[in-house]
Design an enzyme around this catalytic site. Sequence first.
Site, short mmCIF file in Angstrom:
data_model
loop_
_atom_site.label_atom_id
_atom_site.label_comp_id
_atom_site.label_asym_id
_atom_site.label_seq_id
_atom_site.Cartn_x
_atom_site.Cartn_y
_atom_site.Cartn_z
CG ASP A 1 -2.12 1.16 1.82
OD1 ASP A 1 -1.63 2.40 0.24
OD2 ASP A 1 -2.90 1.09 2.22
CE1 TYR B 1 -4.11 10.84 -12.25
CE2 TYR B 1 -3.85 12.36 -14.14
CZ TYR B 1 -4.40 11.15 -13.49
OH TYR B 1 -3.15 10.30 -13.94
#
Length: 272
Positions: free
Chosen positions: A54, A145
Amino acid sequence: MADKVVLITGTSTGIGLAVAAAAVRAGYKTVATLRNPGKAGPARGTGADVRQLDVTDSASIADCLAGVVADYGRLDAVVNNAGISVLGTVEHLPMDDIRRSMEVNFFGVVEVTKAAMPHLRASKGRVVTVTSVGGAVGQPFNEAYCAAKFAVEGFMQSLEPVAATVGVGVSVIEPGAVTTEFVNNARVDIPAAIDAAGPYAPALQAYINRTRGAYSTAQTADQVAEVVMQALIAYPVVFRWQTSDFARSFVADSLSDLDGSIVAGLTSRWVR
């Protein structure tokens, strides 16, 4: 490549999965990592060594890197691919969503790279990071983003000459639209998003219409993976790679746009 070890992040679907498959075919000892072990089936199908990682969890990164080096004795390349999409404009986006974009798309890349660098110095290896044309061109309704991808490109461009002094090559990959699960994984309810957009609704609808058209002629993940594999072995190292003629033209417009008018003129048409 039989003795070369490459670690790839975000390999459950899309570009990461395609890169893992390509690396196995090329003979790399390939470590395909993903956040959710429940989605590991396709990556295992490539023949890669699949491990949990992760990119937003420091302990997960440290444990994964330590395990890879313990098992293989080396690390020759990292492909930073894990990422998430975030659709919306700043007035309506929750700050948690904006921070999440930075955590996954930027800080995750930084921390994986940081953990890998001592091992890449030892092997004279490579860091290859999948960014986006959105790392060079700011795009409507993608503030969060594109901010993260711009940050990644600035980080990597700054790291590149420093890393080169210790024998580590640094490259970024800039795809345009790609036919992967990336957009679907954003889990955006488009009608609900338009309903909630208020005064931005017409612009959002126009942007979505334009984007659907772009994805109708998108590249495949395998085509992007081919460019990633080129970047891993290119000598001399090439820093910036676009994955299509569209991406090359799009990025070139931005990099040559000293006053910002070219990009503004282009992207303003997407929201009208």
